[in-house]
Design an enzyme around this catalytic site. Structure first.
Site, short mmCIF file in Angstrom:
data_model
loop_
_atom_site.label_atom_id
_atom_site.label_comp_id
_atom_site.label_asym_id
_atom_site.label_seq_id
_atom_site.Cartn_x
_atom_site.Cartn_y
_atom_site.Cartn_z
CG HIS A 308 8.36 11.23 25.29
ND1 HIS A 308 7.99 12.42 25.88
CD2 HIS A 308 9.65 11.40 24.90
CE1 HIS A 308 9.00 13.27 25.84
NE2 HIS A 308 10.04 12.67 25.26
CD GLU A 309 12.36 9.17 24.13
OE1 GLU A 309 12.77 9.81 23.15
OE2 GLU A 309 12.56 9.55 25.30
CG HIS A 312 11.25 13.04 20.41
ND1 HIS A 312 11.07 14.40 20.50
CD2 HIS A 312 11.51 12.60 21.67
CE1 HIS A 312 11.21 14.77 21.77
NE2 HIS A 312 11.46 13.71 22.50
CE1 TYR A 323 14.06 17.83 22.27
CE2 TYR A 323 16.36 17.79 22.97
CZ TYR A 323 15.05 17.40 23.14
OH TYR A 323 14.73 16.55 24.18
CD GLU A 332 11.64 16.30 25.43
OE1 GLU A 332 11.00 15.70 26.31
OE2 GLU A 332 12.35 15.71 24.60
CG ASP A 395 16.63 20.71 29.93
OD1 ASP A 395 15.61 20.01 29.71
OD2 ASP A 395 17.78 20.33 29.67
CG HIS A 397 13.72 17.20 29.06
ND1 HIS A 397 14.97 17.48 28.52
CD2 HIS A 397 13.33 16.02 28.51
CE1 HIS A 397 15.30 16.50 27.69
NE2 HIS A 397 14.33 15.61 27.67
#
Length: 495
Positions: A308-309, A312, A323, A332, A395, A397
């Site tokens: 996931h990270e 990015h 974002y 996300e 948000d 997420h």
């Protein structure tokens, strides 16, 4: 550029190439950033599509609005913009006594939020009460001082290791004298180091000090014990996560490293004090993992978190989805979708593929079995299952749920099923029955849409168009894959 007029380019503007994708048949997709009187234009990016002969085929633009502002002289001073951003950072971290708070304003032209306007883009950074980093980017009207938008910026020799979550895994390392370094020469010299519980001290995009990344070494090339008592165990997970992410992008999508340039990133584990986060940082081209507080989260070095990270990082080098708003939800979701594909690609019996996000790192104190659930995102209590006009206010997420749900439906289809021992039951907004095309095809469609068609301002309607274009490129217009892509979007109310 012969098509300058159609792209809205004028003598007051300039462009620079950010990325180039070349298809196997020689078709090129060239991604540009734009400036206006030397000021960066947010939402000014575009992708030009060229035939193998070099002939212009078309373009995708973040905005079609004419880029022009009456003046590039702000009425709001830079110090005042900095103060407003600091206030916004403090407001976003209620209950925390922040320290070492600083802000750096940059004058830009904002074309992401309606008519272009002169704006200050200010990065405000600080540390929480435990010394862990907090950051927020604030966009402020440079004439009126009104806040336009704001978002979190913390938008990571052959041996083996015993990981916390992934069992015993192979590791490519570097021999140095009589010992071994946790550095992989086969994947751009990616390495993992110990942050020793420290954090970064960065202001204005300049780091005065960084938490260390003291390279892990080992005498016999057998790393970790699978227990948190051995600091190398988390390092094994982190290095393994980097390896699998690298291999997924290279072997499935032909991308050589996060930036596509063959250069490895590095990992830092044991960052901060009880730090319940993991993050990718473009400025150091590195991945950073906290140990968690032990009650809510364990060490955040699970495989899908790594995928996931680091995804990015891929997004920042390609579409650079802003974002916030719907584009932030897509940012996300891109990491959730491609991070999930990394987990499936790894085919690890200790961490089998699933459509749960972060299931390995959550502790009983978190109260749920995972961070997010792709088959029915609302199971987390906050995420959206379907698109509505208010989704962009969530948000990022939680607004990501719409795309996560789309990706699950397109992969596996609707209704109840059990996969790798996990029960799923995915509904549709329109009562339709969706038949999946398989996760491998979904990963390819999403990656092509991200790297070829999406721009910084892509919203959910734009994501539908981008993925349909990608499906058409890969499988043909009117193909089963193309039609399923359309059906899956309609099933989450993106029409």
């Amino acid at each position: 550029m012969a098509q300058a007029k159609s792209l809205g380019l004028t003598s007051a503007q300039d462009t620079s190439v950010r990325d180039v994708i070349v298809d196997s048949n020689g078709t090129q997709h060239v991604r540009y950033d734009r400036t206006y009187h030397q000021l960066p234009v947010l939402g000014g990016d575009f992708v030009v599509h060229l035939a193998p002969s070099g002939a212009y085929r078309g373009a995708d633009r973040a905005t079609r609005t004419r880029i022009s502002v009456p003046s590039t002289t702000p009425k709001l001073s830079a110090p005042r913009a900095a103060d407003l951003a600091v206030n916004a950072l403090r407001a976003a971290n209620l209950g925390e006594k922040l320290r070492q708070v600083k802000a750096r304003p940059e004058l830009v032209v904002d074309a992401l939020h309606g008519a272009p306007k002169l704006a200050w883009r200010t990065n405000a950074v600080g540390q929480d009460s435990l010394g862990n980093p907090v950051a927020r980017t604030v966009l402020t009207d440079a004439l009126t001082g009104a806040q336009i938008d704001a978002w979190d910026s913390i938008e990571t020799a052959t041996g083996d290791g015993k990981a916390l979550y992934s069992g015993t895994v192979p590791l490519e390392t570097t021999q140095s004298g009589s010992s071994y370094q946790l550095k992989d020469p086969t994947r751009g010299n990616t390495y993992t180091g110990d942050a020793e519980g420290k954090t970064d001290l960065c202001f204005f995009g300049i780091c005065f000090s960084r938490a260390p990344a003291t390279l892990f070494t080992d005498a016999d090339n057998h790393w970790g014990t699978g227990s948190t008592a051995d600091r190398a165990s988390a390092a094994v997970d982190a290095q393994y996560g980097t390896n699998e992410t690298w291999d997924y992008y290279k072997n499935v999508h032909g991308r050589n490293g996060i930036a596509g340039d063959g250069k490895g990133s590095y990992n830092r584990v044991h960052y901060g004090s009880n730090y319940n986060n993991a993050f990718w940082d473009d400025s150091c081209f590195c991945m950073t993992y906290g140990d968690g507080d032990g009650t809510t989260f364990g060490p955040l070095v699970a495989l899908d978190v790594a995928g996931h990270e680091m995804s990015h990082g891929v997004t920042s080098k390609t579409a650079a989805l802003t974002y916030s708003g719907e584009s932030g939800g897509l940012n996300e979701a891109t990491s959730d979708i491609l991070g999930t594909m990394v987990e499936w690609y790894a085919n690890n019996s200790s961490d089998q593929g699933d459509y749960l996000i972060g299931e390995k790192i959550v502790k009983p104190g978190f109260g749920k079995a995972a961070l997010r659930f792709m088959d029915k995102p609302s199971k987390d209590g906050s995420s959206a299952d379907y698109w509505s006009s208010s989704v962009g206010n969530l948000d990022v997420h939680y607004s990501s749920g719409v795309a996560n749900h789309f990706a699950y439906l397109l992969s596996e289809g609707s209704g109840a099923k059990t996969i790798n021992g996990v029960d799923y039951n995915s509904p549709t907004s329109n009562g339709s029955t969706v038949t999946g095309i398989g996760r491998d095809k979904v990963g390819k469609i999403w990656y092509r849409a991200l790297t070829v068609y999406m721009t910084s301002s892509t919203n959910y309607a734009g994501a539908r168009t981008a993925t349909l274009n990608a499906a058409k490129d890969l499988y043909g217009a009117g193909s089963a894959e193309y039609n399923a892509t359309a059906a899956a979007w309609s099933a989450v109310n993106v029409n």
